[in-house]
Design a protein around this motif. Structure first.
Motif, PDB file in Angstrom:
ATOM      1  N   PHE A 229       2.001   0.287   2.375  1.00  0.00           N
ATOM      2  CA  PHE A 229       1.924  -0.561   1.197  1.00  0.00           C
ATOM      3  C   PHE A 229       3.323  -0.805   0.643  1.00  0.00           C
ATOM      4  CE2 PHE A 229      -2.406   1.002   1.373  1.00  0.00           C
ATOM      5  CZ  PHE A 229      -3.144  -0.121   1.006  1.00  0.00           C
ATOM      6  N   ASP A 230       3.595  -2.052   0.346  1.00  0.00           N
ATOM      7  CA  ASP A 230       4.843  -2.445  -0.302  1.00  0.00           C
ATOM      8  C   ASP A 230       4.600  -2.366  -1.811  1.00  0.00           C
ATOM      9  OD1 ASP A 230       7.182  -3.543  -1.151  1.00  0.00           O
ATOM     10  OD2 ASP A 230       6.885  -5.496  -0.211  1.00  0.00           O
ATOM     11  N   LYS A 231       5.150  -1.340  -2.426  1.00  0.00           N
ATOM     12  CA  LYS A 231       4.935  -1.114  -3.857  1.00  0.00           C
ATOM     13  C   LYS A 231       5.967  -1.890  -4.672  1.00  0.00           C
ATOM     14  CE  LYS A 231       4.647   2.615  -7.283  1.00  0.00           C
ATOM     15  NZ  LYS A 231       4.740   4.088  -7.499  1.00  0.00           N
ATOM     16  N   ARG A 232       5.484  -2.631  -5.656  1.00  0.00           N
ATOM     17  CA  ARG A 232       6.359  -3.415  -6.513  1.00  0.00           C
ATOM     18  C   ARG A 232       5.931  -3.225  -7.975  1.00  0.00           C
ATOM     19  NH1 ARG A 232       6.581  -9.214  -3.173  1.00  0.00           N
ATOM     20  NH2 ARG A 232       6.878  -8.313  -1.095  1.00  0.00           N
ATOM     21  N   THR A 233       6.737  -3.735  -8.875  1.00  0.00           N
ATOM     22  CA  THR A 233       6.436  -3.639 -10.298  1.00  0.00           C
ATOM     23  C   THR A 233       6.512  -5.030 -10.911  1.00  0.00           C
ATOM     24  OG1 THR A 233       7.415  -1.431 -10.370  1.00  0.00           O
ATOM     25  CG2 THR A 233       7.065  -2.535 -12.476  1.00  0.00           C
ATOM     26  N   ASN A 234       5.476  -5.402 -11.657  1.00  0.00           N
ATOM     27  CA  ASN A 234       5.472  -6.733 -12.272  1.00  0.00           C
ATOM     28  C   ASN A 234       6.301  -6.743 -13.552  1.00  0.00           C
ATOM     29  OD1 ASN A 234       3.921  -5.729 -14.419  1.00  0.00           O
ATOM     30  ND2 ASN A 234       1.994  -6.572 -13.642  1.00  0.00           N
ATOM     31  N   PRO A 235       6.541  -7.916 -14.134  1.00  0.00           N
ATOM     32  CA  PRO A 235       7.387  -7.995 -15.334  1.00  0.00           C
ATOM     33  C   PRO A 235       6.877  -7.182 -16.518  1.00  0.00           C
ATOM     34  CG  PRO A 235       7.169 -10.161 -14.357  1.00  0.00           C
ATOM     35  CD  PRO A 235       6.221  -9.259 -13.628  1.00  0.00           C
ATOM     36  N   MET A 236       5.586  -6.828 -16.510  1.00  0.00           N
ATOM     37  CA  MET A 236       5.018  -6.023 -17.590  1.00  0.00           C
ATOM     38  C   MET A 236       5.151  -4.529 -17.324  1.00  0.00           C
ATOM     39  SD  MET A 236       4.121  -8.406 -19.593  1.00  0.00           S
ATOM     40  CE  MET A 236       3.148  -7.493 -20.799  1.00  0.00           C
ATOM     41  N   GLY A 237       5.800  -4.178 -16.204  1.00  0.00           N
ATOM     42  CA  GLY A 237       6.010  -2.781 -15.879  1.00  0.00           C
ATOM     43  C   GLY A 237       4.858  -2.108 -15.153  1.00  0.00           C
ATOM     44  N   LYS A 238       3.893  -2.894 -14.683  1.00  0.00           N
ATOM     45  CA  LYS A 238       2.725  -2.342 -14.000  1.00  0.00           C
ATOM     46  C   LYS A 238       2.922  -2.409 -12.486  1.00  0.00           C
ATOM     47  CE  LYS A 238      -2.322  -2.579 -13.989  1.00  0.00           C
ATOM     48  NZ  LYS A 238      -3.517  -3.268 -14.555  1.00  0.00           N
ATOM     49  N   ASP A 239       2.655  -1.304 -11.809  1.00  0.00           N
ATOM     50  CA  ASP A 239       2.800  -1.268 -10.359  1.00  0.00           C
ATOM     51  C   ASP A 239       1.707  -2.058  -9.665  1.00  0.00           C
ATOM     52  OD1 ASP A 239       5.014   0.373 -10.602  1.00  0.00           O
ATOM     53  OD2 ASP A 239       3.875   2.227 -10.326  1.00  0.00           O
ATOM     54  N   TYR A 240       2.064  -2.711  -8.561  1.00  0.00           N
ATOM     55  CA  TYR A 240       1.087  -3.362  -7.710  1.00  0.00           C
ATOM     56  C   TYR A 240       1.516  -3.194  -6.258  1.00  0.00           C
ATOM     57  CZ  TYR A 240       4.307  -7.388  -7.388  1.00  0.00           C
ATOM     58  OH  TYR A 240       5.390  -8.197  -7.163  1.00  0.00           O
ATOM     59  N   TYR A 241       0.616  -3.525  -5.342  1.00  0.00           N
ATOM     60  CA  TYR A 241       0.857  -3.220  -3.937  1.00  0.00           C
ATOM     61  C   TYR A 241       0.490  -4.405  -3.053  1.00  0.00           C
ATOM     62  CZ  TYR A 241       0.722   1.526  -5.817  1.00  0.00           C
ATOM     63  OH  TYR A 241       0.953   2.660  -6.561  1.00  0.00           O
ATOM     64  N   TRP A 242       1.306  -4.607  -1.998  1.00  0.00           N
ATOM     65  CA  TRP A 242       0.984  -5.542  -0.924  1.00  0.00           C
ATOM     66  C   TRP A 242       0.768  -4.729   0.356  1.00  0.00           C
ATOM     67  CZ3 TRP A 242      -0.325 -10.417  -1.484  1.00  0.00           C
ATOM     68  CH2 TRP A 242       0.189 -11.167  -2.547  1.00  0.00           C
ATOM     69  N   LEU A 243      -0.376  -4.962   1.007  1.00  0.00           N
ATOM     70  CA  LEU A 243      -0.637  -4.290   2.275  1.00  0.00           C
ATOM     71  C   LEU A 243       0.178  -4.948   3.380  1.00  0.00           C
ATOM     72  CD1 LEU A 243      -2.273  -2.244   3.977  1.00  0.00           C
ATOM     73  CD2 LEU A 243      -4.041  -4.010   4.202  1.00  0.00           C
ATOM     74  N   THR A 244       0.926  -4.149   4.116  1.00  0.00           N
ATOM     75  CA  THR A 244       1.696  -4.649   5.249  1.00  0.00           C
ATOM     76  C   THR A 244       1.405  -3.755   6.460  1.00  0.00           C
ATOM     77  OG1 THR A 244       3.642  -3.287   4.779  1.00  0.00           O
ATOM     78  CG2 THR A 244       3.523  -5.443   3.716  1.00  0.00           C
ATOM     79  N   GLY A 245       1.921  -4.114   7.601  1.00  0.00           N
ATOM     80  CA  GLY A 245       1.714  -3.268   8.769  1.00  0.00           C
ATOM     81  C   GLY A 245       2.118  -3.940  10.055  1.00  0.00           C
ATOM     82  N   GLU A 246       2.120  -3.156  11.113  1.00  0.00           N
ATOM     83  CA  GLU A 246       2.442  -3.645  12.441  1.00  0.00           C
ATOM     84  C   GLU A 246       1.299  -3.328  13.391  1.00  0.00           C
ATOM     85  OE1 GLU A 246       6.090  -1.926  13.684  1.00  0.00           O
ATOM     86  OE2 GLU A 246       7.310  -2.976  12.188  1.00  0.00           O
ATOM     87  N   PHE A 247       0.977  -4.300  14.233  1.00  0.00           N
ATOM     88  CA  PHE A 247      -0.093  -4.120  15.211  1.00  0.00           C
ATOM     89  C   PHE A 247       0.411  -3.219  16.336  1.00  0.00           C
ATOM     90  CE2 PHE A 247      -2.580  -5.642  18.924  1.00  0.00           C
ATOM     91  CZ  PHE A 247      -3.848  -5.363  18.445  1.00  0.00           C
ATOM     92  N   GLU A 248      -0.359  -2.182  16.656  1.00  0.00           N
ATOM     93  CA  GLU A 248       0.036  -1.216  17.674  1.00  0.00           C
ATOM     94  C   GLU A 248      -0.991  -1.220  18.807  1.00  0.00           C
ATOM     95  OE1 GLU A 248       1.750   3.316  17.654  1.00  0.00           O
ATOM     96  OE2 GLU A 248      -0.068   2.945  16.491  1.00  0.00           O
ATOM     97  N   LEU A 249      -0.607  -1.746  19.958  1.00  0.00           N
ATOM     98  CA  LEU A 249      -1.484  -1.791  21.121  1.00  0.00           C
ATOM     99  C   LEU A 249      -1.383  -0.477  21.872  1.00  0.00           C
ATOM    100  CD1 LEU A 249      -3.387  -3.417  22.947  1.00  0.00           C
ATOM    101  CD2 LEU A 249      -1.368  -4.302  24.127  1.00  0.00           C
ATOM    102  N   LEU A 250      -2.519   0.208  22.036  1.00  0.00           N
ATOM    103  CA  LEU A 250      -2.554   1.518  22.672  1.00  0.00           C
ATOM    104  C   LEU A 250      -3.165   1.468  24.061  1.00  0.00           C
ATOM    105  CD1 LEU A 250      -3.941   3.430  19.550  1.00  0.00           C
ATOM    106  CD2 LEU A 250      -1.543   3.204  20.245  1.00  0.00           C
ATOM    107  N   ASP A 251      -3.344   0.280  24.583  1.00  0.00           N
ATOM    108  CA  ASP A 251      -4.139   0.075  25.797  1.00  0.00           C
ATOM    109  C   ASP A 251      -3.327  -0.732  26.809  1.00  0.00           C
ATOM    110  OD1 ASP A 251      -6.189  -0.581  27.650  1.00  0.00           O
ATOM    111  OD2 ASP A 251      -7.679  -0.513  26.047  1.00  0.00           O
ATOM    112  N   LYS A 252      -3.111  -0.194  27.982  1.00  0.00           N
ATOM    113  CA  LYS A 252      -2.367  -0.897  29.027  1.00  0.00           C
ATOM    114  C   LYS A 252      -3.286  -1.521  30.079  1.00  0.00           C
ATOM    115  CE  LYS A 252       1.756   1.998  28.548  1.00  0.00           C
ATOM    116  NZ  LYS A 252       2.472   0.938  27.808  1.00  0.00           N
TER     117      LYS A 252
END
Length: 258
Positions: free
Chosen positions: A197-220
């Protein structure tokens, strides 16, 4: 016999270019009824509306699609199929097609997919169903290379039927028509998302989150949807909605549960 009745739905919303393309393709095969969300519902999985009202509105999005009944629905993709089958269609459709999704629903993505959940809902109700996705998230994606393959798969499904309890998950690579090598029936690749999660803070001082990630292929394996897509093929994965891990029943029976 008359034309087949085709229910068309999606998760990107009733105005999405992918759905408009799918409607055009299906009109060449049968009579089309569209029941789709009135706003984007990507990543909704198999959510349904329980604690609020559902609304449906008959509309005509594209003037070139005259003769096609279309309904927007305020709910999720699964809601659209439920409402379509129970209230809006005059009879049970011969097939339900969902998509064409803007973005891949291969591998583990099928778990989160509203596109596939709409198809699965139809399958649960005994309607043959297919979810179609193009591996291009661009709203202006080019769906033309998928046309002949989408129509071929639907026609074959209508001709031969889809096994009971099975829904087809079809993914189309982002390639020019001349570079698509064909269709491969395959299994779902083992993969997951390495999320954070990319944690950020809005102008009112409240934390919010953006879900991020990388696709991981485990299968050859070379028999998977991810391999097919990476090598220029359209992947067709027979997907079941019976989630029982039959191979584990004996192991669990060996526990001391008495």
């Amino acid at each position: 016999m008359g034309k087949p009745l085709i229910l068309v739905t999606n998760d990107d919303g009733i105005t999405a270019p992918g759905l408009r393309a799918l409607v055009s393709y299906m009109k060449e095969i049968g009579d089309v009824v569209v029941v789709a969300p009135d706003s984007p519902q990507s990543g909704m999985g198999h959510a349904i509306t329980l604690d609020s009202t559902l609304y449906s509105k008959k509309m005509q999005v594209d003037l070139s699609h005259t003769g096609t009944e279309e309904y927007s629905c305020s709910g999720t993709p699964a809601d659209c199929v439920k409402l379509g089958l129970q209230e809006l269609l005059e009879r049970k459709p011969d097939i339900c097609v969902s998509g064409i999704n803007h973005g891949s629903n291969s591998s583990i993505n099928v778990i989160y997919s509203g596109t596939m959940s709409a198809a699965i809902e139809a399958g649960i109700e005994g309607v043959p169903a297919i979810g179609f996705s193009l591996c291009d998230y661009n709203w202006e994606a080019d769906f033309a290379p998928s046309e002949k393959y989408v129509k071929k798969i639907v026609r074959e499904a209508l001709k031969f039927g889809i096994p009971k309890g099975v829904v087809l998950n079809v993914n189309i690579p982002k390639l020019p028509k001349k570079e698509i090598k064909g269709i491969k029936v395959c299994r779902q690749a083992k993969a997951n998302w390495k999320e954070k999660f990319d944690k950020r803070t809005n102008p009112m001082g409240k934390d919010y989150y953006w879900l991020t990630g990388e696709f991981e292929l485990l299968d050859k394996g070379e028999d998977t949807d991810e391999w097919a897509l990476a090598n220029g093929y359209i992947s067709v994965v027979p997907t079941q909605f019976d989630l029982t891990a039959h191979h584990a029943i004996q192991d669990i029976n060996n526990w001391n549960l008495k």
